[in-house]
Design a protein around this motif. Sequence first.
Motif, PDB file in Angstrom:
ATOM      1  N   SER A 140      12.604  -1.502  78.748  1.00 17.90           N
ATOM      2  CA  SER A 140      13.262  -0.187  78.814  1.00 17.90           C
ATOM      3  C   SER A 140      14.382  -0.134  77.784  1.00 17.90           C
ATOM      4  O   SER A 140      15.064  -1.124  77.556  1.00 17.90           O
ATOM      5  N   SER A 141      14.542   1.050  77.195  1.00 20.08           N
ATOM      6  CA  SER A 141      15.619   1.219  76.223  1.00 20.08           C
ATOM      7  C   SER A 141      16.101   2.659  76.259  1.00 20.08           C
ATOM      8  O   SER A 141      15.492   3.510  76.918  1.00 20.08           O
ATOM      9  N   HIS A 142      17.163   2.937  75.535  1.00 16.26           N
ATOM     10  CA  HIS A 142      17.669   4.301  75.474  1.00 16.26           C
ATOM     11  C   HIS A 142      16.851   5.150  74.498  1.00 16.26           C
ATOM     12  O   HIS A 142      17.077   6.345  74.384  1.00 16.26           O
ATOM     13  N   THR A 147      10.584   2.701  71.362  1.00 16.26           N
ATOM     14  CA  THR A 147      10.145   1.461  72.006  1.00 16.26           C
ATOM     15  C   THR A 147       8.626   1.451  72.171  1.00 16.26           C
ATOM     16  O   THR A 147       7.973   0.449  71.877  1.00 16.26           O
TER      17      THR A 147
END
Length: 176
Positions: A140-142, A147
Amino acid sequence: MSGKTIVQTDNGVEGLQAFLAHVAERHPDRSRVVFLCIGTDRSTGDSFGPLVGTKLEERGWQHVFGTLKQPCDAKRFAEALEQSAERENAVIIAVDACLGKPLSVGKYITAEGPLTPGQATGARLPAVGDYSIAGVVNVSSHKPYMTLQTTSLYTVMQMAETVAELVDQAWKQASG
């Protein structure tokens, strides 16, 4: 479906195998099983669902929505959902990619109940499936779109192959 949704997270191959064996025991008639494999062929990470769908079709599964040739992306989701619901007494298994914790990458989140596609990217699609499998393809990323775009194709392909192989094994054992 009645009752409470049972979700199992961080399933490795053994957990996924046990989950599929349970589903196959409860629904051994392959002709009633519908796979709704959600995603797109235009994003490495999000291709998990269509890759699973393609591999299931190659193994002779008849009721598969969402393949590399005809992905079940956000634009085709409503149509696929409608077509799968038209199958009388169908058991829908929803398959989609997801993002998760670093130690969960390469594992699966399985549920006796629906999944909600597109959560990582903010898409607003309805929950779907009597059963569900989410493949944790990356962290998970912002920036979820970035991603998913930079996810390892090798990882996604290995995970899709594992799901298709275990689906086949589970129904072969259940029927006999």
